[in-house]
Design an enzyme around this catalytic site. Structure first.
Site, PDB file in Angstrom:
ATOM      1  N   HIS A 204     -21.096 -33.516  30.633  1.00  0.00           N
ATOM      2  CA  HIS A 204     -20.335 -34.331  31.563  1.00  0.00           C
ATOM      3  C   HIS A 204     -20.568 -35.809  31.263  1.00  0.00           C
ATOM      4  O   HIS A 204     -21.475 -36.167  30.507  1.00  0.00           O
ATOM      5  CB  HIS A 204     -20.749 -34.038  33.008  1.00  0.00           C
ATOM      6  CG  HIS A 204     -22.148 -34.495  33.313  1.00  0.00           C
ATOM      7  ND1 HIS A 204     -23.268 -33.837  32.841  1.00  0.00           N
ATOM      8  CD2 HIS A 204     -22.620 -35.561  34.025  1.00  0.00           C
ATOM      9  CE1 HIS A 204     -24.361 -34.461  33.250  1.00  0.00           C
ATOM     10  NE2 HIS A 204     -24.002 -35.522  33.963  1.00  0.00           N
TER      11      HIS A 204
ATOM     12  N   ASP B 239     -20.956 -39.529  33.664  1.00  0.00           N
ATOM     13  CA  ASP B 239     -21.291 -39.889  35.046  1.00  0.00           C
ATOM     14  C   ASP B 239     -20.178 -40.719  35.680  1.00  0.00           C
ATOM     15  O   ASP B 239     -19.624 -41.616  35.046  1.00  0.00           O
ATOM     16  CB  ASP B 239     -22.601 -40.676  35.097  1.00  0.00           C
ATOM     17  CG  ASP B 239     -23.812 -39.802  34.806  1.00  0.00           C
ATOM     18  OD1 ASP B 239     -23.652 -38.570  34.753  1.00  0.00           O
ATOM     19  OD2 ASP B 239     -24.914 -40.352  34.638  1.00  0.00           O
TER      20      ASP B 239
ATOM     21  N   ARG C 123     -38.399 -28.373  34.626  1.00  0.00           N
ATOM     22  CA  ARG C 123     -38.228 -29.795  34.309  1.00  0.00           C
ATOM     23  C   ARG C 123     -37.820 -30.538  35.573  1.00  0.00           C
ATOM     24  O   ARG C 123     -37.010 -30.032  36.356  1.00  0.00           O
ATOM     25  CB  ARG C 123     -37.157 -29.973  33.236  1.00  0.00           C
ATOM     26  CG  ARG C 123     -36.822 -31.424  32.890  1.00  0.00           C
ATOM     27  CD  ARG C 123     -35.706 -31.465  31.828  1.00  0.00           C
ATOM     28  NE  ARG C 123     -35.397 -32.829  31.410  1.00  0.00           N
ATOM     29  CZ  ARG C 123     -34.462 -33.594  31.970  1.00  0.00           C
ATOM     30  NH1 ARG C 123     -33.746 -33.129  32.990  1.00  0.00           N
ATOM     31  NH2 ARG C 123     -34.229 -34.810  31.528  1.00  0.00           N
TER      32      ARG C 123
END
Length: 338
Positions: free
Chosen positions: A218, A220, A284
């Site tokens: 993607h 932002d 993570r």
């Protein structure tokens, strides 16, 4: 019992997609395919912001490097950024505690009186594995942070972190506007603390990590994103037409250009596609700050000939949401090309 476990039921929710893949479905994104293996690891451009206080040639060279990285990479990392290691470590510690809460508490926003719908997991619109994000997150408007009830360690730490990172975003925005020959006060007028967002991310271990991404590819939908991540790795971006893996640096913050800044700069600064890979054995964590204008702010390319038509942030967000709901993935800026 699920009410006591912190893990979102990703395998249970998306079991049909796993079975579809095992029966021969390909891993696709949009109309293409992507490969998550054999990606070269590289270091992002590293910029020491301490040079901004030195004045003269050092300051100007630092600003030039910020603008150049924004043009050539769309990503860079910064040190001496004004946010202490103590604050970052305390923020990480509180974030881990938050995600250790039972899953149903997180779903019901019972952790800390976050705004309704702040907790998100998986990808509700996913119709294939490539559209599934193996992650969970709290997406919190900055305007809500100071108003969180309880005033516990997390709320206080979030407020301190948010204040410092907002100052950094304004500083970087001012530099990028200045290097374009535009009004350096543009972002101070349009990106108020109340219009920005903080997102706390966790990527659980994934047994089939070679087939699933933690966050699908993607760009932002903001002006700038400021990211602090741990040393696990997994962030990848497109550079010169191929995916590269970002080498982790816990001392640095990662900055990336968003769609709005690419449109506003008339394609001078680049909003680059990126993704996060899963890890088979390790979780993570990361924290992302999204530098956004008000919904009614108008984005207009500052160069000629203009690449994009005028649009409001509200219009952009709505188009992105419509595309994701209908297609399963974001189209973004191509929708607004003249």
């Amino acid at each position: 019992m699920r009410s006591l476990t912190p893990e979102p039921p990703l395998e249970e929710k998306y079991g049909d997609l796993f079975r579809k893949y095992s029966n021969g479905d390909t891993v696709e994104h949009g109309e293409g395919t992507f490969n998550t293996e054999g990606v070269e690891e590289m270091e992002l451009p590293l910029i020491d912001l301490g040079r901004l206080s030195l004045g003269g040639k050092e300051e100007e060279e630092c600003k030039r490097e910020i603008a150049l990285a924004s043009q050539e990479w769309g990503f860079f990392q910064v040190v001496n950024h004004g946010i202490s290691r103590e604050v970052l470590e305390r923020m990480k510690s509180e974030q881990v505690k938050l995600f250790r809460r039972p899953f149903m508490e997180k779903v019901n926003d019972a952790c800390m009186n976050f705004p309704m719908g702040s907790y998100r997991w998986g990808s509700p619109s996913a119709t294939r594995l490539s559209q599934l994000s193996w992650s969970e997150a709290f997406h919190v408007p900055m305007s809500n942070i100071s108003g969180l009830t309880g005033r516990d360690n997390l709320s206080l730490t979030m407020e301190q972190f948010a204040t410092k990172i907002s100052e950094l975003a304004q500083k970087l925005g001012q530099i990028l506007a200045e290097k374009l020959g535009q009004d350096p006060m543009f972002f101070k007028e349009h990106c108020l603390p109340s219009t920005c967002y903080l997102r706390l991310n966790r990527y659980p271990p994934c047994a089939v990590s070679s087939k699933i991404v933690g966050l699908m590819p993607h760009t932002d939908s903001d002006f700038l994103t400021i990211l602090h991540q741990d040393n696990i790795g997994g962030l990848q971006l497109v550079k010169d037409g191929k995916w590269i893996a970002v080498k982790p640096n816990e001392d640095a913050l990662i900055i990336n250009i968003g769609d709005l800044l690419q449109a506003w700069s008339n394609d001078v600064y680049k909003s680059v596609e990126h993704r996060v890979l899963t890890n088979q054995h390790k979780e993570r964590f990361s924290m992302a700050y999204f530098f956004c204008p008000s919904y009614d702010s108008i984005i207009q390319s500052c160069g000629e000939p203009q690449v994009y038509r005028r649009f409001s942030f509200r219009e952009f967000r709505q188009q992105v949401q419509d595309d994701v709901k209908r297609l399963g993935y974001k189209i973004g800026l191509p929708r607004f090309i003249l």
